[in-house]
Design an enzyme around this catalytic site. Structure first.
Site, mmCIF file in Angstrom:
data_model
loop_
_atom_site.group_PDB
_atom_site.id
_atom_site.type_symbol
_atom_site.label_atom_id
_atom_site.label_comp_id
_atom_site.label_asym_id
_atom_site.label_seq_id
_atom_site.Cartn_x
_atom_site.Cartn_y
_atom_site.Cartn_z
ATOM 1 C CB SER A 143 -0.905 0.024 1.236
ATOM 2 O OG SER A 143 -1.546 1.271 1.374
ATOM 3 C CE1 TYR A 155 -4.454 -2.236 4.794
ATOM 4 C CE2 TYR A 155 -3.375 -0.098 4.658
ATOM 5 C CZ TYR A 155 -3.962 -1.187 4.040
ATOM 6 O OH TYR A 155 -4.031 -1.233 2.666
#
Length: 317
Positions: free
Chosen positions: A164, A176
């Protein structure tokens, strides 16, 4: 002088364009294993590669997700149930893949499975909240990769890991972002180690895209659960107004994300089918024009840009 520089830049871009248009041959004979195909990027990529004629081996978490995918694809596509947090499930999926690919090996492994919550200011969270995300996004990815690497080496194939842009720049708390930094690190070392085996490793770095892991109701429910479990000291320090404002900022962020998942799956497809895949694919204008440029700024500048509009805690200075 400037004319020569412009000419060199034009030649470089032309050469890059030409190289990136070259594709590998015999696509119908190549198997690709994709994790996390119940929805989002994995679901769309499985359908996309099936349409290109590849032999897609799609791993879903649920039988319902697998059934939806089978209904939308050809008879070439095969599905399996996989929970990347369980070693026995990974072992069973690996044995299944071996039976499917035979002596040809596995051309492509796409590590796409992932979750986004719990996410909240770090002090609100427990160790278990971090472990929940780490087990799926990083540890599960590593174990799946290690289990299938012998098959990928046999085919001199590809590994595509979904990281990401948050693996370059941390915007919010929780597990995350650390997992995506970990995916970047693991992929970098893997790429260098496998180069002499003819295996190529690519990293996909999406910005914000409208998938189930960023569902607004899911984020709200997760935040409420985390806040309810926070200690009295934490609640007093931050205050109820901070909780509400934090969610509104998250809601504002989610309202700007792109619904065009093809920007990501097209990058994945290129990484699997191009003769000369890129090392990294940054997907989305927010990634290219905001997050990546900010990640190269001095830390104090980046901190200011990322926090200037955030709410202030009740006991903050």
């Amino acid at each position: 002088m400037w004319l020569y520089l412009v000419a060199l830049l034009a030649l470089y871009l032309l050469r890059r364009w030409h190289r990136e248009r070259q594709t590998v041959g015999n696509l119908p004979d190549k198997h690709v294993f994709i994790t996390g195909c119940d929805s989002g990027f994995g679901h769309l990529l499985a359908k996309q590669l099936d349409g290109r004629g590849l032999r897609v081996l799609a791993a879903c978490l649920t039988e319902q997700g697998a059934e939806r995918l089978r209904e939308a694809t050809s008879g070439r596509l095969q599905t399996a149930i996989l929970d990347v947090t369980r070693s026995d499930s990974i072992a069973a999926a690996t044995a299944w893949v071996k039976g499917q690919v035979g002596d040809r090996g596995l051309w492509g492994l796409v590590n796409n499975a992932g979750i986004g919550v719990p996410t909240a200011p770090n002090e609100w969270l427990s160790k278990a909240d971090f472990v929940k995300v780490l087990d799926v996004n990083l540890i599960g990815l590593i174990e799946v990769t290690l289990s299938l690497l012998p098959l990928v080496r046999r085919a001199r194939g590809r590994v595509v890991n979904v990281a990401s842009v948050m693996g370059r720049l941390t915007v919010f708390g929780g597990g995350y972002c650390p997992t995506k930094y970990g995916v970047e690190a693991f992929s970098d070392s893997l790429r260098r180690e496998l180069r002499d085996f003819g295996v190529k490793v690519s990293i996909i770095e999406p910005g914000g895209f409208r998938t189930q892991i960023l569902d607004l109701q899911l984020v709200r429910k997760s935040l409420e659960q985390v806040w309810s479990c926070a200690s009295a000291n934490v609640k007093e320090a931050y205050g109820q107004q901070y909780f509400e404002s934090y969610f509104e900022k998250f809601k504002e962020l989610l309202s700007t994300i792109s619904p065009n998942l093809h920007l990501v799956t097209d990058a994945m497809e290129h990484a699997l089918t191009a003769q000369h895949p890129r090392t990294r694919y940054s997907c989305g204008w927010d990634a290219k024009l905001l997050y990546l440029p900010v990640s190269y700024l001095p830390t104090s500048w980046a901190d200011y840009l990322l926090t200037r509009s955030m709410p202030k805690p009740a006991q903050g200075i």
